[in-house]
Motif scaffolding. Sequence first.
Motif: not given
Length: 222
Positions: A83, A85-86, A91, A205-208
């Motif tokens: 998580d 990168s969320t 990131h 928000r980017p994906a996991r």
Amino acid sequence: MAHQAGGQRPQPRPVPESPEARAYLQDYAALLEAAPYPSLVFDHRWDVVLANTAFEALFGRVAPHPTAMPGDNFLRFVLFHPDASTVLGDHESSWCLPMLAHFSAALERHGHDHGLQAIRRDIAQDPIMDAAYRHGLPHWIRAVGRHALEHDGAVRPLLHPDPRWGADCRLVGETPRTLQDMGYARLTLVLREARPQAPAPRPARPARRAAGHLRVVPAPQG
């Protein structure tokens, strides 16, 4: 986390042996809790000694992880938590590579440290991250300059769960001599208020991510 939610004083960990040092950290915990921005105190492994409620609020939505929670070891969180990168925008280039550079420097200074050696083994388990560390990192440092490795003063993308905060933060290193003598450092993420006019939509928000997540440095060709 190093404290409970609700504004209570964070409890230091790991606990130093000296009673004077323990008393200092207890008082410093109260100072840290009064800070309005996410702030943490960590050792040379990036094991978190203290963190405040604002820090917990920033990372409060990340899923449980056995080894990479932000309130346990911030380096492991940046590198290994699915998580990360969320919360940490851009990131790979803005957070992973600078942290890998700091890890490399720490490993040079404390090469026999078991905690750092364990992180190095975990990096080696991810072929893409290992390639980034061994091959891509020196090239990246040459390309961006060593100033990009400094946390203090860096402005980095951030995706705060509270929409009142903007899309980046400034990292401020503020370590008093007493903490430094204990082998600790303090880092604060100074948040920016979101602009009311919002000329551009907030980034999604980017994906996991999954294992083998670093893409900024391609794996060596066989």
